[in-house]
Design a protein around this motif. Structure first.
Motif, short mmCIF file in Angstrom:
data_model
loop_
_atom_site.label_atom_id
_atom_site.label_comp_id
_atom_site.label_asym_id
_atom_site.label_seq_id
_atom_site.Cartn_x
_atom_site.Cartn_y
_atom_site.Cartn_z
N GLY A 99 0.83 -1.28 0.05
CA GLY A 99 0.04 -0.05 -0.01
C GLY A 99 0.78 1.27 -0.07
N ASN A 100 2.07 1.25 -0.02
CA ASN A 100 2.99 2.46 0.02
C ASN A 100 3.84 2.41 -1.29
OD1 ASN A 100 3.04 3.28 2.88
ND2 ASN A 100 3.56 0.98 2.95
N GLU A 137 0.06 1.59 6.85
CA GLU A 137 -0.39 0.81 5.44
C GLU A 137 -0.05 -0.69 5.60
OE1 GLU A 137 -2.24 1.59 2.89
OE2 GLU A 137 -2.91 3.39 3.94
N GLN A 141 -2.45 -3.93 5.55
CA GLN A 141 -2.68 -4.99 4.81
C GLN A 141 -2.04 -6.24 5.17
OE1 GLN A 141 -1.35 -4.33 0.96
NE2 GLN A 141 -2.38 -2.14 0.79
#
Length: 183
Positions: A99-100, A137, A141
């Motif tokens: 997510g990064n 993040e 996840q």
């Protein structure tokens, strides 16, 4: 009408195909906390004059790594001589890591010729956002809440306790997978 619909369907599918290539580092470090459990070796060998990728438990992952690093721009500072300590080799590559969005991946360098040289024994994924946001993040996840360290709060302890962590550099940060204590 059918032609427009097919075009729209392809446009919607194309980003999904692109995402699988962008997150290749998630395959290298599937457990960001215990990052060495599934990883092979990626390093720059001055003796061979090239990036070396070997020892991954899955041939498909090893091939994915080779393909992704082959297309990256490489930044290497310094020469290997006289026992010099060097910066890691930076691969200018972009993608997503849990997510990064990252902008670079750093790998160790080593050599034995001309008196030898090496860098820190770790991998680093570089982000243009604060460490707290990166950790959030990753936790969202994976369920893993990584420790955050900084120059004012350095890491201490045994590397085997948790080799994966986040290093805070203010407005940017890096995910570090360390196989030796450094920083």
């Amino acid at each position: 009408m059918r032609r427009i619909f097919c075009g729209a369907a392809l446009a919607l599918l194309f980003p999904v195909v692109g995402l699988t290539a962008d997150n290749w580092l998630e395959k290298v470090f599937p457990d960001p906390e215990d990052c060495l459990s599934h990883t092979g070796n990626i390093f720059f060998s001055f003796d061979e004059g090239k990036l070396v990728v070997m020892g991954f438990p899955n041939a498909e992952i090893e091939e994915t790594v080779k393909n992704n690093i082959a297309s990256a721009d490489v930044v290497l500072k310094g020469q290997c001589k006289g026992g010099a300590a060097l910066d890691q080799l930076r691969l200018k590559t972009e993608g997503s890591f849990f997510g990064n969005q990252y902008f670079g991946f750093e790998v160790p360098v080593s050599g034995y010729l001309n008196g030898g040289c090496d860098s820190s024994a770790s991998y680093s994924i570089l982000f243009r956002k604060p460490a707290v946001a990166v950790r959030g993040e990753i936790e969202k996840q994976t369920g893993k809440r990584l420790e955050i360290y900084s120059p004012s709060s350095p890491r201490t302890g045994d590397v085997d306790e948790m080799p994966g962590y986040i290093f805070d550099r203010g407005d940017r940060s890096e995910y570090v997978c360390s196989f030796a204590e450094s920083n």
